[in-house]
Write an enzyme that holds these catalytic residues in place. Structure first.
Site, PDB file in Angstrom:
ATOM      1  N   ASP A  87      -4.641  -3.408  -1.261  1.00 26.36           N
ATOM      2  CA  ASP A  87      -5.193  -2.750   0.056  1.00 26.36           C
ATOM      3  C   ASP A  87      -5.953  -3.873   0.882  1.00 26.36           C
ATOM      4  O   ASP A  87      -6.622  -4.654   0.287  1.00 26.36           O
ATOM      5  CB  ASP A  87      -6.044  -1.575  -0.296  1.00 26.36           C
ATOM      6  CG  ASP A  87      -5.475  -0.647  -1.144  1.00 26.36           C
ATOM      7  OD1 ASP A  87      -4.093  -0.343  -0.974  1.00 26.36           O
ATOM      8  OD2 ASP A  87      -5.968   0.029  -2.099  1.00 26.36           O
ATOM      9  N   ASP A  89      -7.302  -3.178   4.332  1.00 24.27           N
ATOM     10  CA  ASP A  89      -8.112  -2.379   5.241  1.00 24.27           C
ATOM     11  C   ASP A  89      -8.884  -3.020   6.219  1.00 24.27           C
ATOM     12  O   ASP A  89      -9.532  -4.116   5.889  1.00 24.27           O
ATOM     13  CB  ASP A  89      -9.150  -1.219   4.580  1.00 24.27           C
ATOM     14  CG  ASP A  89      -8.347  -0.341   3.651  1.00 24.27           C
ATOM     15  OD1 ASP A  89      -7.087  -0.192   3.834  1.00 24.27           O
ATOM     16  OD2 ASP A  89      -8.974   0.245   2.524  1.00 24.27           O
ATOM     17  N   ASP A 171     -19.685   3.355   1.136  1.00 26.08           N
ATOM     18  CA  ASP A 171     -20.274   4.143  -0.389  1.00 26.08           C
ATOM     19  C   ASP A 171     -20.644   3.209  -1.195  1.00 26.08           C
ATOM     20  O   ASP A 171     -21.835   3.523  -1.503  1.00 26.08           O
ATOM     21  CB  ASP A 171     -18.750   4.991  -0.959  1.00 26.08           C
ATOM     22  CG  ASP A 171     -17.889   4.129  -1.024  1.00 26.08           C
ATOM     23  OD1 ASP A 171     -17.673   2.745  -0.847  1.00 26.08           O
ATOM     24  OD2 ASP A 171     -16.665   4.622  -1.395  1.00 26.08           O
TER      25      ASP A 171
END
Length: 484
Positions: A87, A89, A171
């Site tokens: 990924d 991002d 997070d």
């Protein structure tokens, strides 16, 4: 795997030791978001050669448009770990609307979090605007829209802010890492690099507050721990069991996405065990969890474990997998329990009992996970084939072999045969599941002539549908005029 140079590794580890030493000296593990650790190009292994060309295009265009843009989170973390990132991002100070003006291939999605998806064929680069704090009084670049539930869960959050605020809003510490294509530096806002090498999953901020904001973070903690072979920090895992009931507020559609990440990524067995340990599995499959706790089905635990083990094997060996097969395995015993109950309580035919149980099981399950109809159809075929494979006389074996989902049904039979013992599990005519599975294995490999011989040796089923013969009507006798 990415091969990291020993010089870079030593440099990063030494830097991590300094960071940890400072934290101990100050008797605090709390990061300073205003003063991030900045790793220069020679102090980290993050290189553009490990990144998607499309992600780099997005970074360059945003920078050229006058905006700050960073590769963030998992992409940076995985390269530091020596893993091939999947990924890419991007975080930026450009708003979604400003991003859209730069990219014709951009679409804006999401209500809870407004995101920009830049589409390059099959690859999608996700771009998010820096997040700000909920209680910020300043209007950052756009209208503030933030809404929370009574439990503290964020229902909508489109407050934009600075990179420092964005890092604080992330997070886990290992995901608060930002790579700049301008100066090739990595910006570590939460001692994330130290935690990467310490192999620990640690939440940023107060764990209970962060879990209440988004209960799915409890699932993410588990998934990252198994995916990256890390341990969940004691402070991060402490409140999970007590806050597990918050998962009841997560929409079924979102839980379906989390199911795919947890059970279809090659770590299903490990994730299943941790979900059970932290009382989270029940929010995915309540009926299954109940049977596991009550031990009402003798083979259910072993059957589910074997199905997940096989799925993990196929995923890790780049073989094709479908969520429908694992869903069918998970719900097989609840389905059998419903069928048995209907048979006891009603006078339904076996077919009606099956479809009645199917309706009940799927209706209950949909309240937890929104299983798409295309997967429900495959699950139904797999279950129906278990009965069809048991009836092999006449033309039935050839019809079953021609079924589009025969292979999935046969593989499911193999699982049942491996788990359920010959002494306890019998099918038509006293044949065990092992014998039945072997018969079908041989049947597939034979030529047509041998297949016909095999079928002729099968004793016709007594319980199968009987063929009814139509009675001939007696010819109608016409009355003559003299009979009147």
């Amino acid at each position: 795997m990415i091969k990291l140079g020993s010089t870079i590794i030593k440099s990063v580890i030494n830097l991590c030791k300094k960071v940890l030493g400072k934290a101990r000296k100050n008797n605090s593990n709390q990061p300073s978001f205003e003063q991030p650790i900045i790793l220069s190009r020679d102090q980290h292994p993050v290189s553009r050669k490990h990144m998607s060309h499309n992600a780099l295009k997005v970074l360059y265009r945003l920078n050229k448009g006058g905006y700050d843009a960073y590769l963030v989170g998992g992409g940076v973390r995985d390269i530091i770990l020596g893993l091939e990132p999947k990924d890419f991002d991007i975080a930026t100070n450009a708003t979604p609307e400003q991003i859209k003006t730069l990219f014709r291939n951009c679409r804006l999605i999401g209500r809870r979090f407004r995101l920009a998806h830049i589409v390059f064929g099959r690859e999608i680069i996700e771009v998010a605007t820096f997040r700000g704090h909920h209680d910020s009084d300043e209007d950052k670049n756009c209208q503030k829209t933030s809404k929370q539930s009574e439990d503290g869960m964020l229902l909508r959050d489109n407050i934009y802010g600075s990179i420092e605020e964005d890092a604080e809003r992330r997070d886990f510490t290992i995901n608060a890492l930002y790579y700049s294509a301008k100066d090739f530096k990595v910006y570590d806002f939460a001692n994330g690099v130290a935690d990467v090498y310490a192999k620990q999953i640690r939440l940023i901020g107060d764990p209970e507050t962060r879990y209440r904001e988004d209960p799915v973070r409890m699932l993410r903690a588990i998934r990252f721990a198994t995916k990256l072979d890390m341990e969940i920090h004691p402070d991060t895992k402490a409140p999970i069991k007590s806050l597990a009931p918050l998962m009841a507020n997560i929409p079924p559609a979102r839980l379906f996405e989390e199911f795919l990440k947890l059970f279809m990524s090659g770590k299903a067995v490990e994730n299943f065990e941790l979900l059970r340990n932290y009382s989270l599995f029940q929010y995915f499959f309540p009926a299954v969890d109940q049977q596991l706790n009550q031990k009402s089905q003798l083979y259910i635990a072993d059957f589910i474990a074997l199905a997940m083990k096989n799925t993990d094997y196929r995923v890790n060996n780049d073989q094709r997998v479908t969520p429908a097969f694992l869903f069918a395995a998970m719900l097989w015993y609840p389905m059998q329990e419903h069928i048995q109950r209907l048979n006891r309580e009603t006078k339904l035919t076996p077919q009606d009992a099956f479809f009645g149980a199917l309706s009940e099981v799927m209706s209950e399950q949909q309240r937890s996970i929104a299983i798409p109809k295309r997967f429900q159809a495959v699950m139904k075929d797999i279950w129906i084939l278990q009965e069809k494979l048991a009836r092999r006389d006449g033309k039935r074996a050839f019809k079953a072999l021609e079924h589009p989902k025969f292979r999935a049904g046969y593989d499911f039979l193999l699982l049942r045969a491996e788990i359920e013992t010959a002494a306890d599990s019998h099918v038509e005519h006293g044949s065990s599941l092992q014998e039945l599975a072997k018969w079908w294995g041989d049947f597939q490999e034979c030529n047509v002539e041998t297949q016909q011989v095999m079928v002729k040796s099968i004793v016709p089923s007594k319980n199968g549908p009987r063929r009814t013969t139509r009675k001939r009507r007696k010819p109608r006798v016409e009355s003559s005029s003299s009979d009147a």
